[in-house]
Design an enzyme around this catalytic site. Sequence first.
Site, PDB file in Angstrom:
ATOM      1  N   LYS A 152       0.789  -1.439   0.393  1.00 29.55           N
ATOM      2  CA  LYS A 152      -0.101   0.088   0.210  1.00 29.55           C
ATOM      3  C   LYS A 152       1.001   1.223   0.221  1.00 29.55           C
ATOM      4  O   LYS A 152       1.683   1.582   0.754  1.00 29.55           O
ATOM      5  CB  LYS A 152      -1.064  -0.396   0.894  1.00 29.55           C
ATOM      6  CG  LYS A 152      -1.583   1.445   1.271  1.00 29.55           C
ATOM      7  CD  LYS A 152      -2.266   1.049   2.633  1.00 29.55           C
ATOM      8  CE  LYS A 152      -3.502   2.758   3.132  1.00 29.55           C
ATOM      9  NZ  LYS A 152      -4.455   2.667   4.187  1.00 29.55           N
ATOM     10  N   ASP A 167      -2.501   9.856   4.260  1.00 27.16           N
ATOM     11  CA  ASP A 167      -3.862   9.767   4.072  1.00 27.16           C
ATOM     12  C   ASP A 167      -4.133  10.622   5.691  1.00 27.16           C
ATOM     13  O   ASP A 167      -4.613  10.801   6.538  1.00 27.16           O
ATOM     14  CB  ASP A 167      -4.211   8.170   4.248  1.00 27.16           C
ATOM     15  CG  ASP A 167      -5.095   8.031   5.405  1.00 27.16           C
ATOM     16  OD1 ASP A 167      -6.882   8.290   4.427  1.00 27.16           O
ATOM     17  OD2 ASP A 167      -5.725   7.219   5.487  1.00 27.16           O
ATOM     18  N   LYS A 182      -9.761  12.492   8.364  1.00 25.73           N
ATOM     19  CA  LYS A 182      -9.618  11.891  10.142  1.00 25.73           C
ATOM     20  C   LYS A 182      -8.845  13.502  10.620  1.00 25.73           C
ATOM     21  O   LYS A 182      -9.577  14.362  10.217  1.00 25.73           O
ATOM     22  CB  LYS A 182      -8.277  11.448   9.450  1.00 25.73           C
ATOM     23  CG  LYS A 182      -8.321  10.898   8.467  1.00 25.73           C
ATOM     24  CD  LYS A 182      -6.853  10.163   8.722  1.00 25.73           C
ATOM     25  CE  LYS A 182      -6.862   8.523   8.679  1.00 25.73           C
ATOM     26  NZ  LYS A 182      -7.412   7.255   8.643  1.00 25.73           N
ATOM     27  N   ASP A 199       1.688   6.345   5.698  1.00 28.90           N
ATOM     28  CA  ASP A 199       0.940   5.393   4.553  1.00 28.90           C
ATOM     29  C   ASP A 199       1.228   4.308   3.159  1.00 28.90           C
ATOM     30  O   ASP A 199       0.666   3.943   3.107  1.00 28.90           O
ATOM     31  CB  ASP A 199      -0.741   5.868   5.079  1.00 28.90           C
ATOM     32  CG  ASP A 199      -1.241   5.231   5.007  1.00 28.90           C
ATOM     33  OD1 ASP A 199      -1.646   4.521   5.695  1.00 28.90           O
ATOM     34  OD2 ASP A 199      -3.160   5.183   4.761  1.00 28.90           O
ATOM     35  N   ASP A 231     -11.966   6.684   4.059  1.00 30.67           N
ATOM     36  CA  ASP A 231     -10.852   6.947   4.692  1.00 30.67           C
ATOM     37  C   ASP A 231     -10.328   5.454   4.475  1.00 30.67           C
ATOM     38  O   ASP A 231      -9.394   5.244   5.081  1.00 30.67           O
ATOM     39  CB  ASP A 231     -11.354   6.921   5.907  1.00 30.67           C
ATOM     40  CG  ASP A 231      -9.749   7.942   7.163  1.00 30.67           C
ATOM     41  OD1 ASP A 231      -9.012   7.160   6.092  1.00 30.67           O
ATOM     42  OD2 ASP A 231      -9.658   7.180   7.976  1.00 30.67           O
ATOM     43  N   GLU A 253      -9.336   3.447   2.041  1.00 28.45           N
ATOM     44  CA  GLU A 253      -8.580   4.053   0.603  1.00 28.45           C
ATOM     45  C   GLU A 253      -7.488   3.179   0.429  1.00 28.45           C
ATOM     46  O   GLU A 253      -7.510   2.788  -0.504  1.00 28.45           O
ATOM     47  CB  GLU A 253      -8.259   5.549   0.672  1.00 28.45           C
ATOM     48  CG  GLU A 253      -6.753   5.502   1.008  1.00 28.45           C
ATOM     49  CD  GLU A 253      -6.839   5.171   2.593  1.00 28.45           C
ATOM     50  OE1 GLU A 253      -7.555   5.421   3.665  1.00 28.45           O
ATOM     51  OE2 GLU A 253      -5.513   4.498   2.932  1.00 28.45           O
ATOM     52  N   ARG A 275      -7.342  -0.318   1.088  1.00 33.37           N
ATOM     53  CA  ARG A 275      -8.564  -1.826   0.315  1.00 33.37           C
ATOM     54  C   ARG A 275      -8.649  -1.422  -0.689  1.00 33.37           C
ATOM     55  O   ARG A 275      -8.405  -2.031  -1.727  1.00 33.37           O
ATOM     56  CB  ARG A 275      -9.462  -2.219   1.540  1.00 33.37           C
ATOM     57  CG  ARG A 275     -10.191  -0.768   1.508  1.00 33.37           C
ATOM     58  CD  ARG A 275     -11.542  -1.762   2.299  1.00 33.37           C
ATOM     59  NE  ARG A 275     -11.256  -1.266   4.099  1.00 33.37           N
ATOM     60  CZ  ARG A 275     -10.970  -1.560   4.933  1.00 33.37           C
ATOM     61  NH1 ARG A 275     -12.913  -1.710   5.193  1.00 33.37           N
ATOM     62  NH2 ARG A 275     -11.268  -1.375   6.275  1.00 33.37           N
TER      63      ARG A 275
HETATM   64  N1  BES Z   1      -4.371   4.596   6.856  1.00 34.71           N
HETATM   65  C1  BES Z   1      -5.501   4.309   7.691  1.00 34.71           C
HETATM   66  C2  BES Z   1      -4.831   2.926   8.626  1.00 34.71           C
HETATM   67  C3  BES Z   1      -3.965   3.133  10.050  1.00 34.71           C
HETATM   68  C4  BES Z   1      -4.545   4.231  11.115  1.00 34.71           C
HETATM   69  C5  BES Z   1      -3.149   3.450   9.930  1.00 34.71           C
HETATM   70  C6  BES Z   1      -4.395   4.230  12.213  1.00 34.71           C
HETATM   71  C7  BES Z   1      -2.184   3.333  10.821  1.00 34.71           C
HETATM   72  C8  BES Z   1      -2.253   3.753  12.258  1.00 34.71           C
HETATM   73  C9  BES Z   1      -6.930   3.313   7.011  1.00 34.71           C
HETATM   74  O1  BES Z   1      -6.563   3.717   5.498  1.00 34.71           O
HETATM   75  C10 BES Z   1      -7.415   3.926   7.265  1.00 34.71           C
HETATM   76  O2  BES Z   1      -8.310   5.050   7.805  1.00 34.71           O
HETATM   77  N2  BES Z   1      -8.186   2.642   7.785  1.00 34.71           N
HETATM   78  C11 BES Z   1     -10.020   2.817   8.762  1.00 34.71           C
HETATM   79  C12 BES Z   1     -10.770   2.056   8.132  1.00 34.71           C
HETATM   80  C13 BES Z   1     -12.451   2.516   7.952  1.00 34.71           C
HETATM   81  C14 BES Z   1     -12.771   4.093   7.747  1.00 34.71           C
HETATM   82  C15 BES Z   1     -13.097   1.361   7.684  1.00 34.71           C
HETATM   83  C16 BES Z   1      -9.527   2.680  10.194  1.00 34.71           C
HETATM   84  O3  BES Z   1      -8.977   2.129  10.711  1.00 34.71           O
HETATM   85  O4  BES Z   1     -10.426   3.693  10.728  1.00 34.71           O
HETATM   86 ZN    ZN Z   2      -7.676   6.064   5.590  1.00 34.14          ZN
HETATM   87 ZN    ZN Z   3      -4.565   4.016   4.955  1.00 29.34          ZN
END
Ligand code: BES
Ligand code: ZN
Ligand code: ZN
Length: 507
Positions: free
Chosen positions: A268, A273, A280, A291, A350, A352, A354
């Site tokens: 990824k 992000d 966020k 990220d 968010d 994104e 996946r």
């Molecule tokens: N990049 C984030 C995940 C992340 C969070 C990595 C904190 C490192 C530290 C990812 O893109 C994300 O925002 N995921 C969301 C998914 C949700 C919206 C289903 C999450 O984990 O909150």
């Molecule tokens: Zn995200």
């Molecule tokens: Zn992310």
Amino acid sequence: MQVAVERASVTALRTPMVVLGLLEGVTAPTGALGAVDQALGGLVSRLIASGEVRGELGRASVIHNQNPGGQLGAERVLVVGLGPREELDLEAVRVASGTAARQALDLRLDSFATVVHGAGAGGLDPAEAARALVEAAQLALYRYTEFKSSPQPGNVERMVIVEQDAERAAALEPVVRGATVTAEAVNRTRELSDGPPNLVTPTYLGEQAQALADRYGLECRVYGKQDLERMGMNAILAVNAGSARPPVLVDIRYKGPNARKTLAYVGKGITFDSGGISIKPAEMMHYMRHDMSGAAAVLGFIQVAAEKRLPLNVIGIFAATENMPSGSAYKPGDIIKTYSGKTVEITNTDAEGRVILSDALAYAAEQNPDLIIDIATLTGACSIALGDYATGMMTNDDRVAALLEQAGVASGELVWRMPLWKVYFKQMDSTLADMKNAAHGRRGGMLTAAQFLLQFVGGKPWVHLDIAPTAYTDEQQKYIPPYQPRYGATGVGVRLLEQFAERWMRE
Ligand code: BES
Ligand code: ZN
Ligand code: ZN
């Protein structure tokens, strides 16, 4: 840092500092430390007896030699704790070695000498112990100083491994070289991950891949925005839609001598992000420059494979883009037809990672590898489940799971398997499209994400590594994170994959 092996006795060697390990509870040192103790007239034993010098793991005591070049050649002795004998393992060696290297930096030494900890009385395999020692010392000295305008303390330039026995010294040479290659690749991965998102852009990552390919004569394709449009990589394009910077999809290939197997390593590469329209909170948002750590690990591992000429084929793949809000950004409610043909209803922009991985994984599956491993800072839920010290692993292949678990223990980059049960896909049900990108409800967020990815691997053997907990850290550990700043990238996913590849190739 240069690492050299020198055939000498620990007492005779002239050096600014010699490092020796001490197991917890030992009162009368033997072996190398015993010899040094004797040369110092029993000073080490006296300091142990008084309780000043102790063997707790990672504890460091500096003893100055009043008469360097007399009985003892070294100007200083650093006694570093190895912890209790029953707990002595490669991770303890790494912690001790990282501690010593940082101590040398703190003392502003340009070189130091060390024995290989844990191999003698400790009973560890000498080659494995030396590998851990050399890797950790170099990992501990990593610093990201690119944007510091004030002068930084000079780095330790040389580490000498002392070994008196000629045969053992000769055996150390290739181990030292190999460990140095690995450590340099991990530090390179950290550098990419630590780099700010206005420098480390998708285009920049594409250029770094191309430069790596040029250096080792590897095949490399960097697909740009127009290529992605032509190919129908609509998922990557959707995430990119809000960004002023174009995306890339990288395909970099290493072909190993006598390779019997091909591994696709898929990263990824979100260079920043923000969450997009599902934005966020501002606090800690700057951490989202990391990220793209999965993409950085892919490049780091390719570097190791190419430099060491590992006997396997590796297809390194990553999609890179920013995830930004704007008038042109993709939105909750949008439906995307992905490269695979499957449709996705966006419910949270968010989620994104996946989304871009859906195209990258489908592309990987098309290349027909024997195994696909993806690596992604994918879910906060993974950090909730595992805390800071383990990578989440979900896979449809039990044998590969076992090898990765072993590789995790051997490298210190621990992985913990989580279930890939179909029942979790229910939460991804969409009334309008084939699936949603974000689950109904937050519970099991790491598992629903894995179910989403599973839809795009075409039934191939596949592993998903969620490195959200482990890609960066704000805790000072003994050889990670970098010495300075105290917060930063770990470079996870390079040493783990190398250890995995060593095992998987042999099968
Ligand atoms: N990049 C984030 C995940 C992340 C969070 C990595 C904190 C490192 C530290 C990812 O893109 C994300 O925002 N995921 C969301 C998914 C949700 C919206 C289903 C999450 O984990 O909150
Ligand atoms: Zn995200
Ligand atoms: Zn992310």
